[in-house]
Write an enzyme that holds these catalytic residues in place. Structure first.
Site, PDB file in Angstrom:
ATOM      1  CG  ASP A 147      32.069 -18.359 -12.549  1.00  0.00           C
ATOM      2  OD1 ASP A 147      31.825 -18.303 -11.335  1.00  0.00           O
ATOM      3  OD2 ASP A 147      33.214 -18.581 -12.990  1.00  0.00           O
ATOM      4  CG  ASP A 206      16.247  -9.729 -15.750  1.00  0.00           C
ATOM      5  OD1 ASP A 206      15.634  -9.343 -14.734  1.00  0.00           O
ATOM      6  OD2 ASP A 206      16.253  -9.115 -16.833  1.00  0.00           O
ATOM      7  CE1 TYR A 233      25.263  -2.493 -12.684  1.00  0.00           C
ATOM      8  CE2 TYR A 233      23.150  -2.718 -11.599  1.00  0.00           C
ATOM      9  CZ  TYR A 233      24.078  -3.163 -12.508  1.00  0.00           C
ATOM     10  OH  TYR A 233      23.802  -4.279 -13.251  1.00  0.00           O
ATOM     11  CE  LYS A 264      34.705 -14.576 -11.494  1.00  0.00           C
ATOM     12  NZ  LYS A 264      34.417 -15.868 -12.150  1.00  0.00           N
ATOM     13  CG  ASP A 270      20.497  -5.860 -13.183  1.00  0.00           C
ATOM     14  OD1 ASP A 270      19.364  -6.238 -13.505  1.00  0.00           O
ATOM     15  OD2 ASP A 270      21.059  -4.871 -13.687  1.00  0.00           O
TER      16      ASP A 270
END
Ligand code: NAD
Length: 365
Positions: free
Chosen positions: A222, A250, A135, A190, A246
């Site tokens: 994952d 959620d 980001y 990852k 992020d």
């Protein structure tokens, strides 16, 4: 103890008023000063983070934040949009650690998207790095498109990047938080595909070696997404980068029932923090007096624990919230048959009443 109060837009002013009411009911003295942010800042001063608001934030120990945004501001240029008020505050205050607890209260297990037995007693803490990663990476952009436009572009790119100090500091927050909980950290990455996260895993392992009393496991993102939906109670503290955090936070939010229940904290190295509910400004219900104020009230409890060093008062607020849920009081978002539907202010009043009983008992004992 100085608190900057920034209600923002939509339901922000309604829910923040209830959290302020609860703070004022405590046997503590605060200096509270209000400031405009988001769309409200833009309307009054032409900017989502007016200079006076930023100055107040910097001078305060903590910020109690409502929410920003709304359809009224959708057509504004990006740098003037309400969310910029929040993003700039995070950046200028160097709020790098985002703490999002996902707790499923016994009385609300039916509101979860999972079977009650999978979430009853759920209590996990997701720690998201907030100021690095893709980001904020450079370079970013697009090729062969006219300036400021994507139409006609052949390619767009964002760069994933983490520095050693950025990983170390979020790592320390994770291990220190785990020490106060069940002493387990899951670092989500990852590493099998991305160099950035291979590096993340190595640095996290080094930081973990300084906390021999805390167990560290590594998990690919994952798999973590799958495990959160399959058996979320296996986790204690999850620490991860900005983008994975992020998404995972959620995902975890729906496990706990309503988004109206979930608090959050964003801290900097000096323990200054911004405390806000995990939800947005809910324009669809703004002004109706039906929003759930509990996420904001629980954010105020986190503020007492992490920035104001008042853990006992934080515990008292959390107990008061449990108490009103046990009484069967529910705002519309968590209402079910057999419970009593209340509005925003009634819910705040009920927490204040429960708090009075709890603090009286604590003083006596
Ligand atoms: P939202 O979280 O505002 O609303 C999603 C749904 O949840 C809506 O149906 C809403 O009514 C409900 N809801 C949210 N909070 C609730 C509460 N306390 N009690 C009861 N119901 C509640 O998300 P959205 O609709 O995607 O976004 C609306 C606006 O909020 C947008 O402008 C968005 O940019 C902004 N937003 C701000 C923040 C923030 O300030 N940190 C975060 C997310 C979204």
């Amino acid at each position: 103890m100085k608190i900057a109060v920034m209600p923002g837009d939509g339901i922000g002013p309604e829910i923040v008023a209830e959290a302020v009411k609860v703070l004022q009911a405590l046997d503590l003295r605060f200096e509270m000063e209000h400031a405009l942010v988001g769309g409200a800042g833009y309307d009054a001063h032409g900017h989502p983070l007016p200079d006076g608001t930023l100055k107040l934030a910097k001078e305060s120990d903590a910020i109690l934040f409502g929410s920003v945004g709304g359809p009224k501001y959708d057509a504004l240029e990006r740098h003037l949009r309400p969310e910029q008020g929040l993003l700039q505050l995070r950046k200028k205050m160097e709020l790098f650690a985002n703490l999002r607890p996902a707790i499923c209260y016994e009385q609300l297990t039916h509101a979860s998207s999972l079977k009650p037995e999978l979430v009853a007693g759920l209590d996990i803490l997701i720690l998201r790095e907030l100021t690095g990663d893709i980001y904020f990476g450079q370079p970013r952009g697009r090729r062969t498109a006219p300036d400021g436009m994507f139409a006609g572009a052949e390619e767009a790119f964002d760069t994933m990047r983490y520095t050693r100090p950025e990983i170390e500091r979020i790592g320390h927050v994770a291990f220190q938080a785990a020490r106060k909980r069940s002493k387990r950290v899951t670092s989500v990455d990852k590493a099998n595909v991305l160099d950035t996260f291979h590096f993340w895993r190595e640095v996290m392992t080094e930081v973990g070696a300084q906390y021999p009393d805390v167990a560290l496991e590594h998990m690919y993102v994952d798999n973590a997404a799958m495990q959160l939906a399959r058996a979320p109670k296996q986790f204690d503290v999850i620490v991860t980068g900005n983008m994975f955090g992020d998404i995972l936070s959620d995902e975890a939010s729906v496990l706990a029932g309503s988004i109206g229940m979930l608090p959050s904290a964003s801290l900097n190295a000096g323990n200054q923090g911004l405390y806000e509910p995990s939800h947005g400004s809910a324009p669809d219900i703004a002004g109706k007096g039906i929003a759930n104020p509990l996420a904001t009230i629980l954010s105020a409890a986190m503020m007492l624990r992490y920035s104001l060093n008042q853990p006992q008062a934080a515990d008292q607020i959390e107990s008061a919230v449990q108490h009103v849920l046990a009484q069967g009081l529910r705002t519309a978002d968590i209402h079910s048959e057999g419970t009593t539907k209340v509005g925003t202010a009634q819910m705040g009043d009920a927490v204040v009443a429960a708090l009075a009983t709890i603090t009286k008992k604590t003083t006596k004992s």
